[in-house]
Scaffold this motif. Sequence first.
Motif, PDB file in Angstrom:
ATOM      1  N   ASN A  92       0.808  -1.210   0.000  1.00  0.00           N
ATOM      2  CA  ASN A  92       0.000   0.000   0.000  1.00  0.00           C
ATOM      3  C   ASN A  92       0.851   1.274   0.000  1.00  0.00           C
ATOM      4  OD1 ASN A  92      -2.617   0.895  -0.333  1.00  0.00           O
ATOM      5  ND2 ASN A  92      -2.896   1.311   1.840  1.00  0.00           N
ATOM      6  N   ALA A  93       2.069   1.179  -0.511  1.00  0.00           N
ATOM      7  CA  ALA A  93       2.942   2.353  -0.618  1.00  0.00           C
ATOM      8  C   ALA A  93       2.566   3.116  -1.884  1.00  0.00           C
ATOM      9  CB  ALA A  93       4.402   1.915  -0.683  1.00  0.00           C
ATOM     10  N   PRO A  94       2.272   4.406  -1.753  1.00  0.00           N
ATOM     11  CA  PRO A  94       1.863   5.176  -2.929  1.00  0.00           C
ATOM     12  C   PRO A  94       3.033   5.533  -3.837  1.00  0.00           C
ATOM     13  CG  PRO A  94       1.999   6.607  -1.021  1.00  0.00           C
ATOM     14  CD  PRO A  94       2.266   5.203  -0.530  1.00  0.00           C
ATOM     15  N   LEU A  95       2.703   5.886  -5.063  1.00  0.00           N
ATOM     16  CA  LEU A  95       3.657   6.488  -5.983  1.00  0.00           C
ATOM     17  C   LEU A  95       4.229   7.744  -5.325  1.00  0.00           C
ATOM     18  CD1 LEU A  95       4.602   6.850  -9.094  1.00  0.00           C
ATOM     19  CD2 LEU A  95       2.696   8.460  -9.185  1.00  0.00           C
ATOM     20  N   GLN A  96       5.513   7.991  -5.520  1.00  0.00           N
ATOM     21  CA  GLN A  96       6.136   9.210  -5.010  1.00  0.00           C
ATOM     22  C   GLN A  96       6.396  10.168  -6.167  1.00  0.00           C
ATOM     23  OE1 GLN A  96       6.741   9.911  -1.688  1.00  0.00           O
ATOM     24  NE2 GLN A  96       5.544   8.037  -1.439  1.00  0.00           N
ATOM     25  N   ILE A  97       5.851  11.376  -6.075  1.00  0.00           N
ATOM     26  CA  ILE A  97       6.217  12.414  -7.032  1.00  0.00           C
ATOM     27  C   ILE A  97       7.482  13.033  -6.456  1.00  0.00           C
ATOM     28  CG2 ILE A  97       5.582  14.555  -8.194  1.00  0.00           C
ATOM     29  CD1 ILE A  97       2.644  13.768  -7.842  1.00  0.00           C
ATOM     30  N   ALA A  98       8.617  12.541  -6.927  1.00  0.00           N
ATOM     31  CA  ALA A  98       9.903  12.991  -6.387  1.00  0.00           C
ATOM     32  C   ALA A  98      10.170  14.445  -6.737  1.00  0.00           C
ATOM     33  CB  ALA A  98      11.033  12.100  -6.909  1.00  0.00           C
ATOM     34  N   ASP A  99       9.726  14.873  -7.906  1.00  0.00           N
ATOM     35  CA  ASP A  99       9.795  16.283  -8.279  1.00  0.00           C
ATOM     36  C   ASP A  99       8.711  16.564  -9.308  1.00  0.00           C
ATOM     37  OD1 ASP A  99      11.196  18.935  -8.204  1.00  0.00           O
ATOM     38  OD2 ASP A  99      11.275  18.514 -10.349  1.00  0.00           O
ATOM     39  N   GLY A 100       7.965  17.656  -9.096  1.00  0.00           N
ATOM     40  CA  GLY A 100       6.994  18.097 -10.078  1.00  0.00           C
ATOM     41  C   GLY A 100       5.542  18.088  -9.627  1.00  0.00           C
ATOM     42  N   TYR A 101       5.289  17.975  -8.329  1.00  0.00           N
ATOM     43  CA  TYR A 101       3.911  17.949  -7.814  1.00  0.00           C
ATOM     44  C   TYR A 101       3.134  19.164  -8.310  1.00  0.00           C
ATOM     45  CZ  TYR A 101       0.292  17.669  -4.065  1.00  0.00           C
ATOM     46  OH  TYR A 101      -0.871  17.597  -3.339  1.00  0.00           O
ATOM     47  N   HIS A 102       3.719  20.342  -8.208  1.00  0.00           N
ATOM     48  CA  HIS A 102       3.015  21.558  -8.633  1.00  0.00           C
ATOM     49  C   HIS A 102       2.772  21.566 -10.146  1.00  0.00           C
ATOM     50  CE1 HIS A 102       7.346  22.356  -8.560  1.00  0.00           C
ATOM     51  NE2 HIS A 102       7.134  23.108  -9.616  1.00  0.00           N
ATOM     52  N   ARG A 103       3.682  20.980 -10.913  1.00  0.00           N
ATOM     53  CA  ARG A 103       3.490  20.909 -12.364  1.00  0.00           C
ATOM     54  C   ARG A 103       2.359  19.941 -12.718  1.00  0.00           C
ATOM     55  NH1 ARG A 103       9.050  20.990 -11.740  1.00  0.00           N
ATOM     56  NH2 ARG A 103       9.414  18.847 -12.413  1.00  0.00           N
ATOM     57  N   VAL A 104       2.252  18.847 -11.980  1.00  0.00           N
ATOM     58  CA  VAL A 104       1.137  17.913 -12.181  1.00  0.00           C
ATOM     59  C   VAL A 104      -0.185  18.624 -11.902  1.00  0.00           C
ATOM     60  CG1 VAL A 104       0.026  15.791 -11.375  1.00  0.00           C
ATOM     61  CG2 VAL A 104       2.501  15.857 -11.646  1.00  0.00           C
ATOM     62  N   CYS A 105      -0.234  19.376 -10.814  1.00  0.00           N
ATOM     63  CA  CYS A 105      -1.467  20.076 -10.441  1.00  0.00           C
ATOM     64  C   CYS A 105      -1.838  21.144 -11.465  1.00  0.00           C
ATOM     65  CB  CYS A 105      -1.334  20.672  -9.041  1.00  0.00           C
ATOM     66  SG  CYS A 105      -1.221  19.397  -7.752  1.00  0.00           S
ATOM     67  N   ALA A 106      -0.866  21.905 -11.922  1.00  0.00           N
ATOM     68  CA  ALA A 106      -1.138  22.922 -12.945  1.00  0.00           C
ATOM     69  C   ALA A 106      -1.637  22.257 -14.225  1.00  0.00           C
ATOM     70  CB  ALA A 106       0.110  23.750 -13.217  1.00  0.00           C
ATOM     71  N   SER A 107      -1.053  21.131 -14.577  1.00  0.00           N
ATOM     72  CA  SER A 107      -1.483  20.401 -15.772  1.00  0.00           C
ATOM     73  C   SER A 107      -2.905  19.891 -15.606  1.00  0.00           C
ATOM     74  CB  SER A 107      -0.545  19.231 -16.046  1.00  0.00           C
ATOM     75  OG  SER A 107       0.746  19.706 -16.318  1.00  0.00           O
ATOM     76  N   TYR A 108      -3.204  19.363 -14.426  1.00  0.00           N
ATOM     77  CA  TYR A 108      -4.549  18.874 -14.136  1.00  0.00           C
ATOM     78  C   TYR A 108      -5.564  20.002 -14.243  1.00  0.00           C
ATOM     79  CZ  TYR A 108      -8.397  16.549 -11.701  1.00  0.00           C
ATOM     80  OH  TYR A 108      -9.617  16.006 -11.369  1.00  0.00           O
ATOM     81  N   LEU A 109      -5.233  21.161 -13.675  1.00  0.00           N
ATOM     82  CA  LEU A 109      -6.154  22.292 -13.719  1.00  0.00           C
ATOM     83  C   LEU A 109      -6.365  22.794 -15.143  1.00  0.00           C
ATOM     84  CD1 LEU A 109      -4.909  24.142 -10.531  1.00  0.00           C
ATOM     85  CD2 LEU A 109      -7.162  23.088 -10.847  1.00  0.00           C
ATOM     86  N   THR A 110      -5.389  22.593 -16.007  1.00  0.00           N
ATOM     87  CA  THR A 110      -5.514  22.958 -17.417  1.00  0.00           C
ATOM     88  C   THR A 110      -6.359  21.923 -18.149  1.00  0.00           C
ATOM     89  OG1 THR A 110      -3.372  24.060 -17.336  1.00  0.00           O
ATOM     90  CG2 THR A 110      -4.217  23.489 -19.515  1.00  0.00           C
ATOM     91  N   ASP A 111      -6.070  20.649 -17.906  1.00  0.00           N
ATOM     92  CA  ASP A 111      -6.803  19.524 -18.503  1.00  0.00           C
ATOM     93  C   ASP A 111      -6.369  18.266 -17.768  1.00  0.00           C
ATOM     94  OD1 ASP A 111      -7.902  17.446 -19.987  1.00  0.00           O
ATOM     95  OD2 ASP A 111      -7.059  18.098 -21.888  1.00  0.00           O
ATOM     96  N   GLU A 112      -7.294  17.651 -17.039  1.00  0.00           N
ATOM     97  CA  GLU A 112      -6.938  16.480 -16.233  1.00  0.00           C
ATOM     98  C   GLU A 112      -6.413  15.318 -17.062  1.00  0.00           C
ATOM     99  OE1 GLU A 112     -11.145  14.053 -15.760  1.00  0.00           O
ATOM    100  OE2 GLU A 112     -10.681  15.597 -14.289  1.00  0.00           O
ATOM    101  N   ASN A 113      -6.679  15.342 -18.358  1.00  0.00           N
ATOM    102  CA  ASN A 113      -6.199  14.284 -19.246  1.00  0.00           C
ATOM    103  C   ASN A 113      -4.880  14.627 -19.925  1.00  0.00           C
ATOM    104  OD1 ASN A 113      -8.278  12.260 -18.974  1.00  0.00           O
ATOM    105  ND2 ASN A 113      -9.631  13.750 -19.946  1.00  0.00           N
ATOM    106  N   THR A 114      -4.227  15.679 -19.446  1.00  0.00           N
ATOM    107  CA  THR A 114      -2.934  16.056 -20.000  1.00  0.00           C
ATOM    108  C   THR A 114      -1.971  14.876 -19.907  1.00  0.00           C
ATOM    109  OG1 THR A 114      -3.172  18.376 -19.361  1.00  0.00           O
ATOM    110  CG2 THR A 114      -0.939  17.585 -19.694  1.00  0.00           C
ATOM    111  N   ASP A 115      -1.328  14.553 -21.021  1.00  0.00           N
ATOM    112  CA  ASP A 115      -0.271  13.540 -21.011  1.00  0.00           C
ATOM    113  C   ASP A 115       1.010  14.219 -20.554  1.00  0.00           C
ATOM    114  OD1 ASP A 115      -1.430  11.116 -21.756  1.00  0.00           O
ATOM    115  OD2 ASP A 115      -1.453  11.704 -23.857  1.00  0.00           O
TER     116      ASP A 115
END
Length: 125
Positions: A92-115
Motif C-alpha cells: 500500500n505504498a503510494p507512488l512518489q512524485i519525487a519532483d513536479g507535484y506543482h506541475r502535475v497540479c497545474a497540468s490537471y487544472l488545465t486539462d486532467e487528461n494532460t499527457d
Amino acid sequence: MAVKWMADPEAHDYDAAADYLSLIAEAAAVEATVGALKVADSIHRKAKDILRAACLALLPDTNVRVRSDLGKISDGKKLSPILLVRGDFRTNAPLQIADGYHRVCASYLTDENTDIPCRLVSWQS
C-alpha cells in the motif's frame, strides 16, 4: 491551451528529487534511485492518474507554485517533465512524485487528461 513540455528534466529537478526522497529513504537508496531517474526513458501518464496513484490532493490555483506554472502554460512556455518513484500495491505504498507535484497540479487544472512526460523508476537499493 495545451501544456508544452521540455524533452528532458532540468538538472536542478534531480537535486530537488533527492532532497525530497531523503526524507523518506536512506541516502544509498536515494542516490541509486535518482541515478536511475537520470537514465530512465521518458513515458507519458495522465495528470489525473498520477495524483490518484500518489494519493495526493490537487493543489489549488491559489498555490504560488501552481499559479506560476499556470502562467507559464498560458504564456506557451515549456514545463520540465516530472520525476516519479513507483509505489507498491502489495504494501500500500503510494507512488512518489519525487519532483513536479506543482506541475502535475497545474497540468490537471488545465486539462486532467494532460499527457505528462515522466521518468518513472522503482526504488533502487
